[in-house]
Design a protein around this motif. Sequence first.
Motif, short mmCIF file in Angstrom:
data_model
loop_
_atom_site.label_atom_id
_atom_site.label_comp_id
_atom_site.label_asym_id
_atom_site.label_seq_id
_atom_site.Cartn_x
_atom_site.Cartn_y
_atom_site.Cartn_z
N MET A 1 0.83 -1.20 0.00
CA MET A 1 0.00 0.00 0.00
C MET A 1 0.87 1.25 0.00
N LEU B 1 -8.07 -8.46 -4.22
CA LEU B 1 -8.95 -7.73 -3.31
C LEU B 1 -10.20 -8.52 -2.93
N TRP C 1 -9.80 0.30 -0.64
CA TRP C 1 -8.82 -0.63 -1.21
C TRP C 1 -8.66 -0.46 -2.71
N TRP D 1 -6.47 2.33 -3.89
CA TRP D 1 -5.02 2.21 -3.69
C TRP D 1 -4.32 1.76 -4.97
N GLU E 1 -12.32 -1.20 3.79
CA GLU E 1 -12.48 -1.87 2.49
C GLU E 1 -12.85 -0.89 1.37
N MET F 1 -9.51 -10.50 0.13
CA MET F 1 -8.86 -9.84 1.26
C MET F 1 -9.64 -9.97 2.56
#
Length: 386
Positions: A196, A230, A296, A299, A293, A233
């Motif tokens: 990240m 993702l 995400w 990112w 979330e 995740m």
Amino acid sequence: MCPRLAGAVMPSFASPLDTPFSILPQTVLLLPAQAPTASMEPAPLSSLQEDGEPEESPSSPSPSAFSADAVPPRPATHRSLHKYEPLDWSAYFDEERPVVIPDTEDVFNVYMAGSEGPVVFCLHGGGYSGLSFALAANRIKEKSHVVAMDLRGHGKSTTSDDLDLSIETLTNDVISVIRTMYGDSTPAIILVGHSMGGSVAVHVAARKVFRNLHGLVVVDVVEGTAMASLVHMQKILANRAHHFPNIEKAIEWSVKGGSLRNIESARISVPPTLKYDESRECYTYRTPLEKTEKYWKGWYEGLSDKFLSCPVQKILLLAGTDRLDRALTIGQMQGKFQMVVVRHTGHAIQEDVPEEFASHILTFISRNKIGPNGVEIPGLAKTWQH
């Protein structure tokens, strides 16, 4: 009381001392009775004891190999935890400093090391902290400044909204910290970002707000692979252990669970990722990633093209070649960035193989001739800056 480790399937290590020794029955030999025989020799006289001489105590028989005294003592239970005892940041960094952002409630914690060369500004991944770079910093500081920042919602940093981990907010945080630390006299900077933090580093570089930014190092994050992962995740986060009776157990879990492979690095980097839960009387994670979330996708979306467009020297460190997506594959073939595949490591390259990681950073700085004030051109007194 602290609940059991959620989702934990810990391997058991049975010690021979865990099983009590069995006391074997002693064998008694019965000898035939013999008639006493008269001795023709007089009984020997005991030597007389001199005044002041201590009496000799009769020698005690040697203990049986099967007696309780012969069983080695059980090792102290704390010895197994000593292997995972936390380490202090001061053995790796020279200074810890809170950076207060003017006109805000935000205070960011940074670790600093080194006294010469350009600034290697390190940004950790989600759920990590600035101490993720501790072992590598101990090597890099020999030739460069090192600054490792605790991002918003991580480590010792405190902000008005620790759950706002949007890429825009994280990018603005890093820019604000650099400006607060250096003002208008920004030294030559190489941005280093893991996971990240790699995305944040790319977005900072793409903003083109620092004229003295001369290098970008992205560690094991690629848009294609990240976006595809993702969907899994939340399940990954749910399956990890969530509560620990002490910090040592959390460090042990991080190593045995496979997220980190270097015990020394885990002993320094794991403690700041935890917080103590008074209600449960145990430790849990400092950063509730499962609650972020909605950020995400931001990112990693468009990360590859943004990385390729950054007008600085770039290097991508990967733990495997399968992580390259189409855009990066084409860009790498066109020579737009340097790529290095680091073998025998997990996702946290800077923690698993810190010496090799530090070597790649220093080689990158040397190859691109980045000095404390910018790119150094041999034969010229002044340095060229963007």
